[in-house]
Motif scaffolding. Structure first.
Motif, PDB file in Angstrom:
ATOM      1  N   ARG A   1      59.983  40.396  49.836  1.00  0.00           N
ATOM      2  CA  ARG A   1      58.893  39.975  50.723  1.00  0.00           C
ATOM      3  C   ARG A   1      59.417  39.720  52.141  1.00  0.00           C
ATOM      4  O   ARG A   1      58.889  40.250  53.124  1.00  0.00           O
TER       5      ARG A   1
ATOM      6  N   ARG B   1      54.419  36.408  38.093  1.00  0.00           N
ATOM      7  CA  ARG B   1      54.697  35.656  39.315  1.00  0.00           C
ATOM      8  C   ARG B   1      53.432  35.119  39.977  1.00  0.00           C
ATOM      9  O   ARG B   1      52.327  35.483  39.610  1.00  0.00           O
ATOM     10  N   ASP B   2      53.664  34.262  40.960  1.00  0.00           N
ATOM     11  CA  ASP B   2      52.533  33.504  41.500  1.00  0.00           C
ATOM     12  C   ASP B   2      51.565  34.333  42.347  1.00  0.00           C
ATOM     13  O   ASP B   2      50.357  34.318  42.124  1.00  0.00           O
TER      14      ASP B   2
ATOM     15  N   ASN C   1      54.716  38.201  46.216  1.00  0.00           N
ATOM     16  CA  ASN C   1      56.006  37.895  45.582  1.00  0.00           C
ATOM     17  C   ASN C   1      56.317  38.825  44.419  1.00  0.00           C
ATOM     18  O   ASN C   1      57.243  38.575  43.655  1.00  0.00           O
TER      19      ASN C   1
ATOM     20  N   ASP D   1      50.004  27.172  36.059  1.00  0.00           N
ATOM     21  CA  ASP D   1      50.916  26.364  36.860  1.00  0.00           C
ATOM     22  C   ASP D   1      50.198  25.855  38.119  1.00  0.00           C
ATOM     23  O   ASP D   1      50.153  26.532  39.137  1.00  0.00           O
TER      24      ASP D   1
ATOM     25  N   ARG E   1      51.271  25.977  41.855  1.00  0.00           N
ATOM     26  CA  ARG E   1      51.099  27.185  42.673  1.00  0.00           C
ATOM     27  C   ARG E   1      50.065  26.981  43.777  1.00  0.00           C
ATOM     28  O   ARG E   1      50.097  27.680  44.790  1.00  0.00           O
TER      29      ARG E   1
ATOM     30  N   ARG F   1      52.027  25.884  46.568  1.00  0.00           N
ATOM     31  CA  ARG F   1      52.816  27.023  47.060  1.00  0.00           C
ATOM     32  C   ARG F   1      51.941  27.976  47.878  1.00  0.00           C
ATOM     33  O   ARG F   1      52.389  28.532  48.888  1.00  0.00           O
TER      34      ARG F   1
ATOM     35  N   ARG G   1      51.677  26.619  51.226  1.00  0.00           N
ATOM     36  CA  ARG G   1      52.972  26.690  51.926  1.00  0.00           C
ATOM     37  C   ARG G   1      53.210  28.103  52.465  1.00  0.00           C
ATOM     38  O   ARG G   1      53.560  28.277  53.638  1.00  0.00           O
TER      39      ARG G   1
ATOM     40  N   ARG H   1      53.251  29.285  56.334  1.00  0.00           N
ATOM     41  CA  ARG H   1      54.544  29.775  56.829  1.00  0.00           C
ATOM     42  C   ARG H   1      54.386  31.122  57.509  1.00  0.00           C
ATOM     43  O   ARG H   1      54.953  31.379  58.562  1.00  0.00           O
TER      44      ARG H   1
HETATM   45  N1  CTP Z   1      57.338  31.566  41.086  1.00  0.00           N
HETATM   46  C1  CTP Z   1      56.119  31.494  40.438  1.00  0.00           C
HETATM   47  N2  CTP Z   1      55.513  30.287  40.218  1.00  0.00           N
HETATM   48  C2  CTP Z   1      56.119  29.142  40.659  1.00  0.00           C
HETATM   49  C3  CTP Z   1      57.358  29.202  41.303  1.00  0.00           C
HETATM   50  C4  CTP Z   1      57.944  30.439  41.524  1.00  0.00           C
HETATM   51  O1  CTP Z   1      55.586  32.514  40.055  1.00  0.00           O
HETATM   52  N3  CTP Z   1      55.519  27.973  40.446  1.00  0.00           N
HETATM   53  C5  CTP Z   1      57.974  32.880  41.312  1.00  0.00           C
HETATM   54  C6  CTP Z   1      57.611  33.451  42.668  1.00  0.00           C
HETATM   55  O2  CTP Z   1      56.995  34.690  42.505  1.00  0.00           O
HETATM   56  C7  CTP Z   1      58.904  33.596  43.425  1.00  0.00           C
HETATM   57  C8  CTP Z   1      59.981  33.420  42.369  1.00  0.00           C
HETATM   58  O3  CTP Z   1      59.374  32.785  41.255  1.00  0.00           O
HETATM   59  O4  CTP Z   1      59.017  34.846  44.037  1.00  0.00           O
HETATM   60  C9  CTP Z   1      61.126  32.580  42.890  1.00  0.00           C
HETATM   61  O5  CTP Z   1      60.649  31.315  43.323  1.00  0.00           O
HETATM   62  P1  CTP Z   1      61.151  30.640  44.662  1.00  0.00           P
HETATM   63  O6  CTP Z   1      62.616  30.706  44.737  1.00  0.00           O
HETATM   64  O7  CTP Z   1      60.478  29.322  44.801  1.00  0.00           O
HETATM   65  O8  CTP Z   1      60.425  31.640  45.671  1.00  0.00           O
HETATM   66  P2  CTP Z   1      60.668  32.255  47.076  1.00  0.00           P
HETATM   67  O9  CTP Z   1      59.529  33.191  47.171  1.00  0.00           O
HETATM   68  O10 CTP Z   1      62.018  32.762  47.286  1.00  0.00           O
HETATM   69  O11 CTP Z   1      60.336  31.030  48.008  1.00  0.00           O
HETATM   70  P3  CTP Z   1      61.069  30.540  49.337  1.00  0.00           P
HETATM   71  O12 CTP Z   1      60.897  31.645  50.324  1.00  0.00           O
HETATM   72  O13 CTP Z   1      60.300  29.302  49.707  1.00  0.00           O
HETATM   73  O14 CTP Z   1      62.480  30.264  48.937  1.00  0.00           O
END
Ligand code: CTP
Length: 451
Positions: free
Chosen positions: A45, A149-150, A154, A194, A197, A200, A203, A207
């Motif tokens: 991403r 994934r969320d 992602n 979850d 999310r 998230r 966030r 961002r």
């Molecule tokens: N993930 C998810 N649900 C969550 C936390 C994480 O599906 N509650 C998935 C997300 O798709 C994410 C992956 O796990 O891509 C890794 O999580 P994290 O390291 O928190 O995500 P990043 O996208 O790397 O976030 P950041 O840029 O803030 O580090």
């Protein structure tokens, strides 16, 4: 099949040569074992948004532990693994020098160009047996791995092995959403699986300056009450990720607007009047003359200041409820309590002698005083707090317990009384020199027994 675009160039430009060479080496060894390997998620991403990050996990469509062990056998290092999750960590800190020199043949590279370890993850799917439960895990294809994934943005993967090097795998529409700037869940139960999310979503939206897509927003409205059931530890973690953003203020504002904060706890809100003090707590340089510690109770000072600024303005009872709900650390809880007791006394301190002010503020943790300073920036109270923190609290008499003992004062409560009287005299400008202190001391000391 999804459209294949190739982003090898982007990858080559984003990673330092040593990291890239290591990635290619791993891709080669995976290819020899006919294992598809990918980098996925946040790393891809950010790469496609041209805000590259350095850290990636390797997702293996197959047995990630076996791949990591093969690398360990060939190149050294040490592998630790979790068979239940199909994950492995290849620790390479100690072999970085030999990797660079002998394997990657990069004589000019720096050790720190290589990570200390790499995570290998078997593509897997997860089932939630009931909402908010921890998931049950099962090996699967990359496509299903990405589906758990969320958000769509992602779910992007870049394949690394063989002729697929740099190919984008976009099974769930992530690339289009990245281009349109949309935060979108993959299915209608995502927030039920979850609820964190939802935090998230906000966030990422703030961002990247994206928008939460309409249907996703609707699902958030329907699911937000589930936040009530999420543990304080998980919520605090998510809030702290928000506080750690480059600019957390718009996200806090948006959480309030979407009624997510009050879903966590009815007393939790964001008030834009706190924008300035919050910015000062998290971002602006801290007043260096205060000499604040870097940590408080083991936690980073800025994060602690952020909570103080957020919750100190609340009535003591509400801030205690929130501290409990978010399981805030002990120091912080105590600090909130002490601060709540202090606040009503602050206006009265304005006309007091320095010694009265010091008597009231000594024992209040410095971070609490700093937070109150930030919250009262526009009033004279800030001046008083700042003078206390930078000058008055450091003023002490020359005399100490040893002096008193040597003068024959018998140890006891008199010590404290005498030393405080001396300190107060300094603070209030009644004495200005060690000689004057000495004279005052002689008046204060009861007639010496041997005289
Ligand atoms: N993930 C998810 N649900 C969550 C936390 C994480 O599906 N509650 C998935 C997300 O798709 C994410 C992956 O796990 O891509 C890794 O999580 P994290 O390291 O928190 O995500 P990043 O996208 O790397 O976030 P950041 O840029 O803030 O580090």
């Amino acid at each position: 099949a999804p459209a294949r675009q190739n982003f090898a160039d982007r990858l080559e430009a984003a990673l330092p040569p040593a990291r890239l060479a290591l990635l290619k080496l791993i891709a080669d060894r995976a290819h020899r074992r006919r294992l598809p390997v990918y980098v996925v998620g946040g790393f891809v991403r950010d790469l496609l948004l041209n805000r590259p990050s350095q850290d990636f996990d390797i997702v293996v469509e197959g047995d990630a532990i076996a791949l990591a062990r093969a690398l360990e056998r060939e190149l050294g290092g040490r592998v630790t693994s979790h068979s239940r999750f199909g994950t492995a960590k290849w620790h390479i800190a100690e072999i970085r020098a030999s990797l660079l020199k002998n394997t990657l043949r990069l004589d000019n590279a720096d050790l720190s160009d290589l990570p200390e370890y790499l995570d290998f993850i078997s593509a897997r799917t997860e089932f939630y047996d009931y909402p908010t439960a921890l998931p049950t895990v099962e090996r699967s294809s990359i496509k299903l791995d990405l589906h758990r994934r969320d958000f769509t943005i992602n779910t992007l993967a870049l394949r690394l092995d063989g002729r697929h090097y740099g190919d984008l795998y976009d099974y769930w529409g992530g690339y289009a959403d990245l281009q349109r700037g949309l935060i979108r869940v993959l299915h209608s139960l995502s927030f039920v699986d979850d609820p964190t999310r939802m935090l998230r979503a906000v966030r990422f939206e703030q961002r990247f300056g994206f928008q939460i897509e309409d249907r996703t927003l609707q699902l958030m409205h329907e699911a937000r009450d589930l936040l009530r059931q999420v543990s304080g530890d998980r919520l605090r973690h998510e809030l702290e990720l928000i506080l750690a953003e480059e600019d957390p203020l718009p996200a806090l504002q948006r959480l309030e607007e979407l009624q997510l904060l009050e879903s966590i706890h009815p007393d939790l809100h964001w008030n834009p009047q706190l924008n300035d003090p919050m910015h000062a707590a998290l971002k602006a340089p801290l007043e260096s003359a205060w000499n604040l510690p870097e940590t408080w109770g083991g936690a980073p000072i800025r994060r602690m200041l952020a909570y103080l600024v957020w919750f100190l303005p609340l009535p003591a009872e509400k801030s205690a409820n929130l501290a409990q709900r978010l399981r805030l650390p002990h120091h912080l809880r105590e600090g909130l309590k002490i601060g709540a007791e202090l606040i009503p006394d602050l206006p009265g301190l304005l006309d007091c002698a320095p010694s009265r002010i010091v008597a009231r503020l000594d024992g209040v943790p410095l971070p609490v005083i700093y937070a109150l300073f930030l919250l009262n920036r526009t009033s004279e109270i800030a001046e008083v707090l700042s003078t206390y923190a930078t000058r008055w609290r450091h003023i002490h008499p020359v005399t100490d317990g040893h002096t008193l003992r040597a003068m024959g004062v018998s140890p006891g409560p008199a010590y404290r009384r005498i030393l405080w009287a001396l300190r107060a005299a300094w603070l209030d400008g009644e004495i200005h020199s060690p000689e004057e202190e000495r004279r005052l001391l002689e008046q204060l000391i009861p007639t010496k027994p041997h005289d």
